[in-house]
Design a protein around this motif. Structure first.
Motif, PDB file in Angstrom:
ATOM      1  N   SER A 342       0.830  -1.209   0.000  1.00  0.00           N
ATOM      2  CA  SER A 342       0.000   0.000   0.000  1.00  0.00           C
ATOM      3  C   SER A 342       0.858   1.250   0.000  1.00  0.00           C
ATOM      4  CB  SER A 342      -0.932  -0.002   1.210  1.00  0.00           C
ATOM      5  OG  SER A 342      -1.795  -1.114   1.181  1.00  0.00           O
ATOM      6  N   ARG A 343       1.960   1.209   0.757  1.00  0.00           N
ATOM      7  CA  ARG A 343       2.850   2.381   0.810  1.00  0.00           C
ATOM      8  C   ARG A 343       3.467   2.656  -0.553  1.00  0.00           C
ATOM      9  NH1 ARG A 343       8.016   2.575   0.850  1.00  0.00           N
ATOM     10  NH2 ARG A 343       8.251   0.375   1.447  1.00  0.00           N
ATOM     11  N   ILE A 344       3.946   1.616  -1.213  1.00  0.00           N
ATOM     12  CA  ILE A 344       4.576   1.788  -2.528  1.00  0.00           C
ATOM     13  C   ILE A 344       3.574   2.350  -3.536  1.00  0.00           C
ATOM     14  CG2 ILE A 344       5.594   0.556  -4.481  1.00  0.00           C
ATOM     15  CD1 ILE A 344       6.804  -1.386  -2.389  1.00  0.00           C
ATOM     16  N   ILE A 345       2.351   1.809  -3.527  1.00  0.00           N
ATOM     17  CA  ILE A 345       1.314   2.280  -4.456  1.00  0.00           C
ATOM     18  C   ILE A 345       0.962   3.731  -4.165  1.00  0.00           C
ATOM     19  CG2 ILE A 345      -1.115   1.999  -5.118  1.00  0.00           C
ATOM     20  CD1 ILE A 345      -0.700  -1.043  -4.659  1.00  0.00           C
ATOM     21  N   GLY A 346       0.819   4.082  -2.882  1.00  0.00           N
ATOM     22  CA  GLY A 346       0.487   5.450  -2.511  1.00  0.00           C
ATOM     23  C   GLY A 346       1.580   6.424  -2.873  1.00  0.00           C
ATOM     24  N   GLU A 347       2.845   6.043  -2.622  1.00  0.00           N
ATOM     25  CA  GLU A 347       3.957   6.926  -2.954  1.00  0.00           C
ATOM     26  C   GLU A 347       4.087   7.144  -4.463  1.00  0.00           C
ATOM     27  OE1 GLU A 347       7.297   5.079  -1.116  1.00  0.00           O
ATOM     28  OE2 GLU A 347       6.868   5.908   0.889  1.00  0.00           O
ATOM     29  N   ALA A 348       3.594   6.186  -5.235  1.00  0.00           N
ATOM     30  CA  ALA A 348       3.631   6.324  -6.697  1.00  0.00           C
ATOM     31  C   ALA A 348       2.504   7.209  -7.229  1.00  0.00           C
ATOM     32  CB  ALA A 348       3.555   4.948  -7.342  1.00  0.00           C
ATOM     33  N   GLY A 349       1.604   7.639  -6.339  1.00  0.00           N
ATOM     34  CA  GLY A 349       0.527   8.533  -6.761  1.00  0.00           C
ATOM     35  C   GLY A 349      -0.735   7.840  -7.198  1.00  0.00           C
ATOM     36  N   ALA A 350      -0.860   6.551  -6.884  1.00  0.00           N
ATOM     37  CA  ALA A 350      -2.076   5.803  -7.212  1.00  0.00           C
ATOM     38  C   ALA A 350      -2.888   5.588  -5.943  1.00  0.00           C
ATOM     39  CB  ALA A 350      -1.738   4.467  -7.856  1.00  0.00           C
ATOM     40  N   ASN A 351      -4.113   5.100  -6.123  1.00  0.00           N
ATOM     41  CA  ASN A 351      -5.029   4.924  -5.014  1.00  0.00           C
ATOM     42  C   ASN A 351      -5.481   3.468  -4.948  1.00  0.00           C
ATOM     43  OD1 ASN A 351      -6.769   5.742  -2.864  1.00  0.00           O
ATOM     44  ND2 ASN A 351      -8.483   5.774  -4.283  1.00  0.00           N
ATOM     45  N   VAL A 352      -5.490   2.891  -3.739  1.00  0.00           N
ATOM     46  CA  VAL A 352      -5.998   1.535  -3.547  1.00  0.00           C
ATOM     47  C   VAL A 352      -7.515   1.595  -3.407  1.00  0.00           C
ATOM     48  CG1 VAL A 352      -6.035  -0.485  -2.044  1.00  0.00           C
ATOM     49  CG2 VAL A 352      -3.881   0.714  -2.473  1.00  0.00           C
ATOM     50  N   VAL A 353      -8.220   0.879  -4.306  1.00  0.00           N
ATOM     51  CA  VAL A 353      -9.684   0.892  -4.322  1.00  0.00           C
ATOM     52  C   VAL A 353     -10.267  -0.293  -3.557  1.00  0.00           C
ATOM     53  CG1 VAL A 353     -11.726   0.820  -5.816  1.00  0.00           C
ATOM     54  CG2 VAL A 353      -9.700   2.103  -6.540  1.00  0.00           C
ATOM     55  N   GLU A 354      -9.641  -1.458  -3.692  1.00  0.00           N
ATOM     56  CA  GLU A 354     -10.187  -2.669  -3.072  1.00  0.00           C
ATOM     57  C   GLU A 354      -9.063  -3.656  -2.803  1.00  0.00           C
ATOM     58  OE1 GLU A 354     -12.644  -5.315  -5.572  1.00  0.00           O
ATOM     59  OE2 GLU A 354     -14.151  -5.219  -3.994  1.00  0.00           O
ATOM     60  N   VAL A 355      -9.188  -4.408  -1.716  1.00  0.00           N
ATOM     61  CA  VAL A 355      -8.190  -5.419  -1.362  1.00  0.00           C
ATOM     62  C   VAL A 355      -8.910  -6.718  -1.010  1.00  0.00           C
ATOM     63  CG1 VAL A 355      -6.386  -6.103   0.265  1.00  0.00           C
ATOM     64  CG2 VAL A 355      -6.534  -3.727  -0.500  1.00  0.00           C
ATOM     65  N   ILE A 356      -8.439  -7.838  -1.587  1.00  0.00           N
ATOM     66  CA  ILE A 356      -8.937  -9.173  -1.233  1.00  0.00           C
ATOM     67  C   ILE A 356      -7.723 -10.006  -0.844  1.00  0.00           C
ATOM     68  CG2 ILE A 356     -10.154 -11.249  -2.010  1.00  0.00           C
ATOM     69  CD1 ILE A 356     -11.621  -9.496  -4.034  1.00  0.00           C
ATOM     70  N   HIS A 357      -7.704 -10.471   0.388  1.00  0.00           N
ATOM     71  CA  HIS A 357      -6.556 -11.193   0.944  1.00  0.00           C
ATOM     72  C   HIS A 357      -7.046 -12.568   1.367  1.00  0.00           C
ATOM     73  CE1 HIS A 357      -3.018 -11.057   4.069  1.00  0.00           C
ATOM     74  NE2 HIS A 357      -2.812 -11.900   3.088  1.00  0.00           N
ATOM     75  N   GLN A 358      -6.603 -13.635   0.658  1.00  0.00           N
ATOM     76  CA  GLN A 358      -7.141 -14.954   0.980  1.00  0.00           C
ATOM     77  C   GLN A 358      -6.019 -15.969   1.222  1.00  0.00           C
ATOM     78  OE1 GLN A 358      -7.296 -17.956  -0.769  1.00  0.00           O
ATOM     79  NE2 GLN A 358      -6.727 -17.482  -2.883  1.00  0.00           N
ATOM     80  N   ARG A 359      -6.242 -16.799   2.241  1.00  0.00           N
ATOM     81  CA  ARG A 359      -5.277 -17.832   2.628  1.00  0.00           C
ATOM     82  C   ARG A 359      -5.856 -19.243   2.473  1.00  0.00           C
ATOM     83  NH1 ARG A 359      -5.357 -13.963   6.669  1.00  0.00           N
ATOM     84  NH2 ARG A 359      -3.382 -12.895   7.141  1.00  0.00           N
TER      85      ARG A 359
END
Length: 403
Positions: A342-359
């Motif tokens: 998330s930090r890398i994406i944010g620093e690049a100027g993009a926005n996280v819209v949705e996250v799906i984390h599955q194990r």
């Protein structure tokens, strides 16, 4: 009765007071993007948001008192239906509309709102015509055909009169084609007013009956088209005759090209357009060399696209442009992974819209997890920069396109 320039001019005089003089506007952004001089006739701002109300009104004005008293019936996928319903109600005439099964709900609801009785029957327009004729004969109703009628075609032809009054220096006019009433009327009017103007037809590849006749190839009727307003298998023979004598060319567009064009009209020109004018823009984009150095008019013939379909089309367009992208990661199932991404994406100027984390699914090993992150970026190039940065940090990922 024959479709003539005199009939179109007389029809224009008859319907003028109850018809919106829609603007012809420069498509500033699209012209820059495509490298041509493109102008748009905004019939999506006409009564009922489509040019069809012109021909419907023209025909209604020719009815006798007895015909008005008995009422009218029409068969239409939507725009002709709404035009007939709106003007019939306004003139105090009862109307019944037969609409094919599967017609977008917004068109059915709009037709009912305008005061018509709606009956759904048949798979498409061509399957519904005989049912409509039978009902007309049974109930003594006047059948108002959407395109196989010289008075209706004359009403549609008034679009060309206005375009050449608004921009006399137009070199070419691109017209969506289904049953042929619009292009036949416009060709007769335009070639009379300015013989040098080029009239070009645009069809969906899935419903290319006019193109098949004009270009001598087999038809390709196969499936449902986004351009349902021009999804006609049997155009009027009288319109075909006019097209073959006055139209310069008839080109087709695929469903993907039509979808892209509808998105272009919305994103670049802020215009809500249905599939038929999308076909018009698509064939222009397919043949840009032909339009270089010409002032080109395109009829935005309708704006009655289903809102649910439009929302999906917008999302698909954003995905195609790279403005919304899904990144799928294979990560070690340890704390801090999502925070770093998330930090890398944010620093690049993009926005996280949705996250799906599955194990839990067995597609990944026990000590790993699959992470889907939907991001909003500027464009495809921006996404590529973000992916490169993430891979540089050691993350294994793929994008929607498999990259």
């Amino acid at each position: 009765m024959t479709l003539t320039p005199d009939l179109i001019r007389a029809t224009h005089d008859a319907i003028r007071d109850a018809t919106i003089l829609t603007p012809l506007v420069p498509a500033t952004r699209l012209s820059l993007q495509l490298g041509i001089d493109l102008h748009l006739k905004l019939e999506n701002r006409q009564h009922t948001n489509a040019f069809k109300s012109r021909g419907a009104l023209a025909k209604l004005l020719t009815l006798t008192d007895a015909q008005k008293q008995a009422g009218v019936i029409a068969c239409s996928a939507g725009n002709h239906a709404q035009g007939v319903a709106y003007h019939a109600t306004r003139l105090g005439i009862a109307s019944t509309i037969v609409m094919p099964e599967g017609t977008p709900f917004n068109k059915i609801k709009a037709t009912q709102t305008f005061g018509a009785t709606v009956i759904t029957h048949g798979v498409g327009f061509d399957d519904s015509v005989q049912f409509t004729l039978d009902r007309a004969a049974r109930d003594g109703l006047t059948f108002i055909h959407p395109f196989d009628d010289p008075v209706v075609a004359a009403g549609q032809g008034t679009v060309a009169l206005e375009m050449l009054e608004q921009a006399p220096d137009l070199d070419a006019i691109v017209v969506p084609v289904g049953g042929g009433g619009l292009i036949a009327g416009m060709a007769v009017a335009a070639k009379d007013a300015k013989p040098a103007v080029e009239i070009i037809g645009a069809q969906a590849e899935l419903f290319d009956a006019v193109s098949a006749r004009f270009n001598s190839h087999k038809t390709h009727f196969n499936g449902a088209s986004l351009a349902e307003g021009i999804a006609v298998k049997a155009p009027a023979p009288a319109n075909i005759d006019i097209i073959t004598s006055l139209v310069a060319r008839v080109d087709t567009a695929t469903e993907a090209q039509i979808e892209d064009a509808v998105f272009d009209l919305l994103s670049s020109e802020k215009l809500v357009a249905e599939g038929a004018p999308g076909a018009g823009l698509a064939v222009i984009k397919n043949n840009l060399d032909h339009y270089q150095g010409k002032k080109v008019g395109l009829v935005i013939c309708g704006g009655n696209i289903d809102s649910r379909l439009l929302s999906t089309l917008i999302l698909r367009g954003l995905v195609r442009d790279g403005r919304i992208t899904r990144l799928t990661f294979e990560i070690d199932d340890t704390p801090g992974q999502l925070a770093t991404i998330s930090r890398i994406i944010g620093e690049a100027g993009a926005n996280v819209v949705e996250v799906i984390h599955q194990r839990m699914m067995q597609s990944v090993s026990l000590k790993q997890a699959e992470l889907e992150v939907v991001i909003e970026a500027r464009d495809i190039g921006h996404v590529e920069q973000i992916v490169t940065t993430l891979r540089g940090e050691g993350f294994r990922l793929r994008t929607d396109s498999g990259g």
